[in-house]
Design an enzyme around this catalytic site. Structure first.
Site, short mmCIF file in Angstrom:
data_model
loop_
_atom_site.label_atom_id
_atom_site.label_comp_id
_atom_site.label_asym_id
_atom_site.label_seq_id
_atom_site.Cartn_x
_atom_site.Cartn_y
_atom_site.Cartn_z
N GLY A 235 -5.78 0.73 4.77
CA GLY A 235 -5.13 -0.52 4.40
C GLY A 235 -5.96 -1.73 4.81
N ASP A 236 -6.62 -1.62 5.96
CA ASP A 236 -7.49 -2.71 6.43
C ASP A 236 -8.71 -2.86 5.52
OD1 ASP A 236 -5.73 -2.80 8.63
OD2 ASP A 236 -6.92 -1.31 9.70
N SER B 150 0.85 -1.19 0.00
CA SER B 150 0.00 0.00 0.00
C SER B 150 0.88 1.24 0.00
CB SER B 150 -0.95 0.00 1.20
OG SER B 150 -0.26 -0.21 2.42
N GLY C 63 -1.86 4.86 -4.22
CA GLY C 63 -2.51 3.60 -4.57
C GLY C 63 -1.83 2.39 -3.97
N GLY D 165 -0.38 4.57 0.14
CA GLY D 165 -1.12 5.77 0.54
C GLY D 165 -1.89 6.36 -0.63
N SER D 166 -1.76 7.65 -0.82
CA SER D 166 -2.49 8.34 -1.89
C SER D 166 -2.05 7.91 -3.28
CB SER D 166 -2.33 9.85 -1.75
OG SER D 166 -0.96 10.21 -1.88
#
Length: 310
Positions: free
Chosen positions: A252-253, A221, A226, A223-224
């Site tokens: 992320g979950d 992951s 993708g 973040g912004s």
């Protein structure tokens, strides 16, 4: 059924404070209180998406009783093991002005060997009714570093798909048992490989190396930016439309919950990627951690950009 394992559940408090400054006093009206811990966030999101969920792990004290009551209200089945210690608290301070998130995360209770043995016995029982097991998050004191590795091995022995979202030595040990999927963020991947990943090529190289060790899917992951999904044969980068995030904690979950839901629903690999990233992005639009609006998920899903890297 999807079973989520949260070894270190928490009561999550999110405070929205504009222009948050250290060494200051605040009287706060905008407070969101939910039950959390990474596995519980997964359970909440997957339940909203229509999946039958069972949540397990350790719960203790008045905090533990509150967490269990709230999950039952959400229609989530539970089979937690009670412990003598008190379940922890997690606090997030969201500053929409400076676009910062400050988190205060308690370590959690101590788990005895007797309590750990009770959990393993309960875990084995649960596997008989599970298709996917998702074990996520931090580990309380007293639990060995091999716990996720042991859970992966037991799940595979029982033909249950194991997904692990852990970090540090717990993730390192889990990889040895070859889980179906792991989902470190970029910082956790750096810790795992032992050097600063400076570009996309290095991220892909290290992700594919982990796949060669027996992990079917490595999800990084970003973040912004993708997420990157890697297998031994294929690597994709998925990016959501630009949004104005409200609270990115738990995104992320939600991604994991979305991907697992797509797996249950027999989506193609590419569509499962898009659905997972749509769920992670939808979570960032909400104040509540581990919550998505299904309408936002569907809207975002149609607009996820998917790029084949290798």
């Amino acid at each position: 059924m999807i079973t989520t394992v949260t070894l270190n559940p928490a009561i999550d408090r999110s405070y929205i404070i504009g222009n948050f400054q250290l060494d200051n006093k605040y009287r706060i009206n905008d407070v969101t209180v939910t039950v959390g811990g990474k596995g519980i966030n997964v359970a909440k999101t997957a339940s909203i998406l229509g999946q039958k969920i069972n949540a397990t792990g350790f719960l203790g004290g008045l905090s533990g009783e509150y967490i269990k009551r709230e999950l039952v209200k959400l229609g989530i089945s539970t089979s937690f093991v009670n412990i003598d210690g008190e379940s922890r608290n997690f606090t997030a301070i969201i500053d929409p002005v400076n676009k910062t998130e400050t988190t205060v995360n308690e370590v959690g209770p101590f788990v005895t060997k007797v309590e750990l043995t009770r959990f393993i016995k309960e875990y084995i029982k649960i596997l008989k009714y599970s298709k996917i097991i998702i074990a996520s998050g931090s580990v309380p004191k007293g639990v060995p570093k091999t716990i996720y590795r042991d859970m992966v091995k037991i799940a595979k022995d029982n033909n249950v798909i194991p997904i692990i979202d852990a970090s540090g030595k717990f993730l390192e040990e889990a990889i040895k048992a070859k889980p179906y999927m792991i989902k470190p963020n970029i910082s956790e991947l750096r810790d795992l490989v032992g050097y600063d990943l400076k570009n996309e090529f290095e991220i892909v190289h290290e992700s594919r190396y982990i796949c060669k060790q027996g992990v079917e899917i490595v999800v990084i992951s970003l973040g912004s930016e993708g997420a990157i999904f890697a297998t031994k044969e294929r690597v994709f980068k998925a990016k959501a439309p630009e949004i104005t995030p409200v609270n990115t904690v738990g995104s992320g979950d939600a991604l994991v919950a979305g991907y697992a839901t797509a797996l249950i629903e027999n989506y193609t690999f590419e569509d499962a990627i898009k659905y997972g990233v749509a769920c992670g992005t939808a979570n960032a639009l909400e104040k509540e951690i581990g919550y998505v609006d299904k309408k936002n998920v569907e809207r975002l899903y149609k607009n996820i950009q998917l790029l084949r890297l290798e």
